[in-house]
Design a protein around this motif. Structure first.
Motif, PDB file in Angstrom:
ATOM      1  N   VAL A   1      62.085 -52.841  54.099  1.00 18.98           N
ATOM      2  CA  VAL A   1      62.914 -51.628  54.134  1.00 18.98           C
ATOM      3  C   VAL A   1      64.314 -51.964  54.648  1.00 18.98           C
ATOM      4  CG1 VAL A   1      63.198 -49.381  55.254  1.00 18.98           C
ATOM      5  CG2 VAL A   1      60.980 -50.025  54.306  1.00 18.98           C
ATOM      6  N   LEU A   2      64.395 -52.735  55.729  1.00 22.12           N
ATOM      7  CA  LEU A   2      65.702 -53.105  56.273  1.00 22.12           C
ATOM      8  C   LEU A   2      66.529 -53.896  55.270  1.00 22.12           C
ATOM      9  CD1 LEU A   2      64.689 -54.086  59.911  1.00 22.12           C
ATOM     10  CD2 LEU A   2      66.111 -52.141  59.231  1.00 22.12           C
TER      11      LEU A   2
ATOM     12  N   THR B   1      64.448 -43.241  52.305  1.00 16.66           N
ATOM     13  CA  THR B   1      65.812 -42.770  52.491  1.00 16.66           C
ATOM     14  C   THR B   1      66.113 -42.771  53.977  1.00 16.66           C
ATOM     15  OG1 THR B   1      65.546 -41.308  50.591  1.00 16.66           O
ATOM     16  CG2 THR B   1      67.388 -40.850  52.075  1.00 16.66           C
ATOM     17  N   LEU B   2      67.193 -43.419  54.359  1.00 17.48           N
ATOM     18  CA  LEU B   2      67.594 -43.456  55.759  1.00 17.48           C
ATOM     19  C   LEU B   2      68.068 -42.074  56.182  1.00 17.48           C
ATOM     20  CD1 LEU B   2      68.115 -45.166  58.318  1.00 17.48           C
ATOM     21  CD2 LEU B   2      70.396 -45.613  57.415  1.00 17.48           C
TER      22      LEU B   2
ATOM     23  N   TYR C   1      63.439 -43.187  58.751  1.00 13.92           N
ATOM     24  CA  TYR C   1      63.440 -43.054  57.295  1.00 13.92           C
ATOM     25  C   TYR C   1      62.461 -41.975  56.856  1.00 13.92           C
ATOM     26  CZ  TYR C   1      65.616 -47.696  56.997  1.00 13.92           C
ATOM     27  OH  TYR C   1      66.457 -48.767  57.111  1.00 13.92           O
TER      28      TYR C   1
ATOM     29  N   ASN D   1      66.430 -53.744  52.120  1.00 10.19           N
ATOM     30  CA  ASN D   1      66.770 -52.946  50.952  1.00 10.19           C
ATOM     31  C   ASN D   1      67.417 -51.610  51.274  1.00 10.19           C
ATOM     32  OD1 ASN D   1      65.636 -54.511  48.541  1.00 10.19           O
ATOM     33  ND2 ASN D   1      64.019 -54.628  50.062  1.00 10.19           N
ATOM     34  N   THR D   2      67.877 -51.452  52.509  1.00 16.29           N
ATOM     35  CA  THR D   2      68.602 -50.246  52.887  1.00 16.29           C
ATOM     36  C   THR D   2      70.037 -50.372  52.382  1.00 16.29           C
ATOM     37  OG1 THR D   2      67.242 -49.851  54.836  1.00 16.29           O
ATOM     38  CG2 THR D   2      69.434 -48.861  54.830  1.00 16.29           C
ATOM     39  N   LYS D   3      70.480 -49.336  51.694  1.00 22.05           N
ATOM     40  CA  LYS D   3      71.835 -49.354  51.124  1.00 22.05           C
ATOM     41  C   LYS D   3      72.836 -48.812  52.090  1.00 22.05           C
ATOM     42  CE  LYS D   3      69.882 -48.915  46.627  1.00 22.05           C
ATOM     43  NZ  LYS D   3      68.903 -48.075  46.063  1.00 22.05           N
TER      44      LYS D   3
ATOM     45  N   TYR E   1      66.065 -46.766  63.640  1.00 20.71           N
ATOM     46  CA  TYR E   1      66.135 -46.266  62.266  1.00 20.71           C
ATOM     47  C   TYR E   1      65.029 -45.239  62.062  1.00 20.71           C
ATOM     48  CZ  TYR E   1      68.822 -50.538  61.340  1.00 20.71           C
ATOM     49  OH  TYR E   1      69.753 -51.549  61.360  1.00 20.71           O
TER      50      TYR E   1
ATOM     51  N   LYS F   1      70.350 -43.336  62.028  1.00 20.97           N
ATOM     52  CA  LYS F   1      70.506 -44.668  62.600  1.00 20.97           C
ATOM     53  C   LYS F   1      71.273 -44.517  63.902  1.00 20.97           C
ATOM     54  CE  LYS F   1      72.677 -49.144  61.750  1.00 20.97           C
ATOM     55  NZ  LYS F   1      73.486 -49.941  60.801  1.00 20.97           N
TER      56      LYS F   1
ATOM     57  N   CYS G   1      58.571 -53.173  57.342  1.00 28.79           N
ATOM     58  CA  CYS G   1      59.831 -52.862  58.024  1.00 28.79           C
ATOM     59  C   CYS G   1      60.940 -53.805  57.564  1.00 28.79           C
ATOM     60  CB  CYS G   1      59.660 -52.966  59.539  1.00 28.79           C
ATOM     61  SG  CYS G   1      58.666 -51.657  60.263  1.00 28.79           S
TER      62      CYS G   1
END
Length: 94
Positions: A89-90, A26-27, A41, A92-94, A39, A30, A86
């Motif tokens: 994650v980037l 979960t972000l 998370y 798939n970040t919503k 970022y 940012k 990384c």
């Protein structure tokens, strides 16, 4: 069921990459400084929780650390697979 991480943290990133469906993130924050984007998370995997902190320049992670509370902080200099994580994650970040 995904494989649990060893308490030593050895091979943790490789195990997470093989079991991405059990890896959640979960972000939290940012921010941008110059041409870098930072970022932070919160991350969760079967038996570990922690943080992933990275600085990205032109879409490429240049600084990253993964702290899963296993007594070892994983960085780009001590685990080359962290860059792959990384990017995952980037992407798939919503």
């Amino acid at each position: 069921m995904a494989k649990a991480l060893p308490s030593s943290g050895a091979g943790a990133v490789r195990i997470i990459l093989k079991n991405k469906d059990a890896f959640e993130f979960t972000l939290r924050e940012k921010n941008e400084v110059g041409n870098r984007t930072g970022y932070l998370y919160d991350v969760f995997y079967v038996n570990a929780t922690g943080t992933l902190n990275m600085q990205v320049e032109d879409g490429n992670p240049v600084i990253a650390s993964l702290n899963l509370g296993l007594g070892k902080v994983i960085t780009l200099s001590n685990d080359t697979n962290l860059k792959k994580l990384c990017r995952y994650v980037l992407e798939n970040t919503k």
